[in-house]
Design an enzyme around this catalytic site. Sequence first.
Site, PDB file in Angstrom:
ATOM      1  N   LEU A   1       0.819  -1.209   0.000  1.00  0.00           N
ATOM      2  CA  LEU A   1       0.000   0.000   0.000  1.00  0.00           C
ATOM      3  C   LEU A   1       0.855   1.263   0.000  1.00  0.00           C
ATOM      4  O   LEU A   1       2.046   1.211   0.321  1.00  0.00           O
ATOM      5  CB  LEU A   1      -0.942  -0.038   1.215  1.00  0.00           C
ATOM      6  CG  LEU A   1      -1.894  -1.244   1.225  1.00  0.00           C
ATOM      7  CD1 LEU A   1      -2.567  -1.400   2.578  1.00  0.00           C
ATOM      8  CD2 LEU A   1      -2.928  -1.128   0.116  1.00  0.00           C
ATOM      9  N   PRO A   2       0.259   2.423  -0.344  1.00  0.00           N
ATOM     10  CA  PRO A   2       1.073   3.627  -0.570  1.00  0.00           C
ATOM     11  C   PRO A   2       1.765   4.204   0.654  1.00  0.00           C
ATOM     12  O   PRO A   2       2.903   4.680   0.554  1.00  0.00           O
ATOM     13  CB  PRO A   2       0.054   4.633  -1.129  1.00  0.00           C
ATOM     14  CG  PRO A   2      -1.058   3.809  -1.671  1.00  0.00           C
ATOM     15  CD  PRO A   2      -1.131   2.610  -0.789  1.00  0.00           C
TER      16      PRO A   2
ATOM     17  N   THR B   1       6.260   0.351   2.147  1.00  0.00           N
ATOM     18  CA  THR B   1       7.296   1.129   2.825  1.00  0.00           C
ATOM     19  C   THR B   1       6.611   2.251   3.585  1.00  0.00           C
ATOM     20  O   THR B   1       6.030   3.151   2.977  1.00  0.00           O
ATOM     21  CB  THR B   1       8.301   1.711   1.814  1.00  0.00           C
ATOM     22  OG1 THR B   1       8.970   0.634   1.148  1.00  0.00           O
ATOM     23  CG2 THR B   1       9.340   2.577   2.523  1.00  0.00           C
TER      24      THR B   1
ATOM     25  N   LYS C   1      14.835  -0.614   5.559  1.00  0.00           N
ATOM     26  CA  LYS C   1      14.462  -0.135   4.224  1.00  0.00           C
ATOM     27  C   LYS C   1      14.763   1.352   4.057  1.00  0.00           C
ATOM     28  O   LYS C   1      15.349   1.770   3.051  1.00  0.00           O
ATOM     29  CB  LYS C   1      12.979  -0.405   3.977  1.00  0.00           C
ATOM     30  CG  LYS C   1      12.395   0.246   2.716  1.00  0.00           C
ATOM     31  CD  LYS C   1      13.050  -0.269   1.435  1.00  0.00           C
ATOM     32  CE  LYS C   1      12.563   0.493   0.202  1.00  0.00           C
ATOM     33  NZ  LYS C   1      11.204   0.153  -0.194  1.00  0.00           N
TER      34      LYS C   1
ATOM     35  N   LYS D   1       9.554  10.040  -1.134  1.00  0.00           N
ATOM     36  CA  LYS D   1       8.801   9.528   0.013  1.00  0.00           C
ATOM     37  C   LYS D   1       9.727   8.811   1.000  1.00  0.00           C
ATOM     38  O   LYS D   1       9.679   9.040   2.216  1.00  0.00           O
ATOM     39  CB  LYS D   1       7.718   8.559  -0.476  1.00  0.00           C
ATOM     40  CG  LYS D   1       7.035   7.756   0.626  1.00  0.00           C
ATOM     41  CD  LYS D   1       6.280   6.569   0.046  1.00  0.00           C
ATOM     42  CE  LYS D   1       5.958   5.556   1.123  1.00  0.00           C
ATOM     43  NZ  LYS D   1       5.351   4.313   0.588  1.00  0.00           N
TER      44      LYS D   1
END
Length: 299
Positions: free
Chosen positions: A65-66, A94, A169, A244
């Site tokens: 998901l975003p 992420t 990450k 992001k």
Amino acid sequence: MTKIAFIGLGNMGGGMAANQAKAGHEVRAFDLSQAALDRAKENGCIPVGSVAEAVEGAEVVITMLPAGPHVLKVYSEQVLSQAPQSALMLDCSTIDVDTARKVASLAKDAGYAFADAPVSGGTMAADAGTLAFMVGCDEPDFDRIEAALEPMSRATFRAGDHGAGQAAKICNNMILGITMLGTCEAIGLAEKLGLDPVKMFDIVAKSSGQSWSVTTYYPWPGPVPTAPSNRNYDGGFATAMMLKDLKLAQDAAAKSGASTPLGAQTEALFQLFERQGYGGRDFSAILQMLRGKLDELPK
């Protein structure tokens, strides 16, 4: 055959779900986009009309998901109230570390095994099933998690407890952003000094400046045929997604008190590039901004 619910079929999730189907699993796939559902069906998945329908009877639930708010909402309002108690929950989005830990706590309190398992490798690796997964989970659950991720993975690492996958990450992608920016700056300088950027690749790829950004993703067309630079920076890892991740890293640095001056400068430059309308181009296209050649780059 494992019954898998796959929620989120974007640029990364679509390829990941397809590889689970190719491995012979029953994949019930859900996304808000009808086009994404149609592609999932073409790739062997079973498109469904809701999260509840996807997770019904599932043995593994995978989400891609975003952002953090989407993950929290989907798990707290839909997945945890609908999926079988025995289902393994894997969030491959992420997101920020705090939200990952909050979702893990909710899942654990509800009796589920959960892992944050963000990925590295971009869309090409998602399509090829060669992603690297960084997992935050309870140690006894890792073997089961690794097996569930195997059709999508070339390497799976347990980074630590819940939230550690997200921490790994964002640190990894901060390194990637910094090294790509340095690579682009060096190419721009080499060009100004009269050095052929292709010759620059030949030298740097076998010298101390070598990095993944050079040998796997060189931002100048030619030396690495699979790099987005050969497609006018189309596809790959979008600038908006890199930005992001850099923002997540800076937020984490601020909360933890870590000093990340290069990370901050890299975020600022990618933000400048994105604000000029190039958020959809691969992040290596920042080379064109540094060269003063944005007029040659489609938005």
